[in-house]
Design an enzyme around this catalytic site. Structure first.
Site, short mmCIF file in Angstrom:
data_model
loop_
_atom_site.label_atom_id
_atom_site.label_comp_id
_atom_site.label_asym_id
_atom_site.label_seq_id
_atom_site.Cartn_x
_atom_site.Cartn_y
_atom_site.Cartn_z
N ASP A 1 0.87 -1.17 0.00
CA ASP A 1 0.00 0.00 0.00
C ASP A 1 0.91 1.23 0.00
OD1 ASP A 1 -2.45 1.56 0.43
OD2 ASP A 1 -1.66 1.83 2.46
N ASP B 1 -0.19 5.15 0.98
CA ASP B 1 -0.46 6.09 2.08
C ASP B 1 -0.52 5.36 3.42
OD1 ASP B 1 -1.45 8.81 0.67
OD2 ASP B 1 -2.16 7.09 -0.48
N ASP C 1 -1.28 -0.91 6.02
CA ASP C 1 -1.37 -0.29 7.34
C ASP C 1 -2.79 -0.23 7.88
OD1 ASP C 1 -2.31 3.00 7.06
OD2 ASP C 1 -1.91 1.82 5.27
#
Length: 218
Positions: A10, A12, A171
């Site tokens: 991922d 961001d 995250d």
């Protein structure tokens, strides 16, 4: 834990701390609409499902919206954000060194993000991340977004890898469920933008520091 033959990330909250620029664009939009500003933790809690959801949640939190206002606010947000995507955004400490180590070990690397593809690639260019990746796959209008497994599976296919031999690093709950829906091993960066607990994820599948990620490549 597998020794991955490919690793997909991922963007961001995983490789880059982008929330300050997203926060700035969101508040510029709200200000132009005559609404109250939102604090950074609130904006962080809105990140993960794409900028459309971030804008919708920002509007919901400050008075609601209809379809016309949503469209106006989204255009305003994108105009503001596209001018300042990397003013405050930086890679997390140790992330670039980790990517260099993975690349040096010959592991194909990719990005699978709900950020639109154009901005995702531009940010990677500006932050000198692009050379690490064979694939940078972002969100496209009309196509499925995470946690639908299609974007991740497409990225895996583009890397010439197999799901069972690929590690997805993210995250958020969105990333976790994306990996689970695709039947792909997952590792959680716990200092990103996680906004809900993941009680069934073992501690061995979590890390808080890119310098000690524990991802073995040989």
């Amino acid at each position: 834990m597998i020794i991955p033959k490919a690793i997909i990330f991922d963007l961001d909250g995983t490789l880059i701390h982008s929330a300050p620029d997203l926060h700035s664009a969101a508040n510029a939009t709200l200000s132009a609409l005559g609404r109250e500003a939102l604090d950074l933790p609130t904006i962080i809690s809105f990140i993960g499902n794409g900028v459309e959801k971030l804008v919708e949640r920002s509007l919901d939190a400050t008075g609601g919206y209809d379809a016309a206002l949503r469209g106006t606010a989204l255009d305003m947000f994108l105009n503001s954000y596209n001018q300042d995507m990397t003013t405050l955004t930086r890679p997390y400490p140790g992330a670039m060194a980790a990517l260099a180590a993975f690349q040096g070990a010959g592991v194909p690397l990719g990005i699978c993000t709900n950020k639109p593809t154009g901005p995702a690639r531009e940010i990677c260019d500006r932050l000198d991340l692009t050379p690490f990746f064979q694939v940078i796959a972002g969100a496209e209008d009309g196509l499925a977004k995470k946690p639908d497994p299609a974007p991740l599976l497409g990225c895996i296919n583009d890397l010439g890898a197999k799901p069972s031999e690929t590690l997805y690093v993210g995250d958020s709950t969105i990333d976790y469920f994306t990996a689970r829906n695709a039947d792909v091993p997952f590792r959680l960066f716990t200092n990103g933008y996680l906004n809900a607990p993941l009680p069934d994820l073992p501690d061995a599948n979590r890390f808080a520091d890119w310098a000690t990620h524990g991802i073995e490549t040989d």
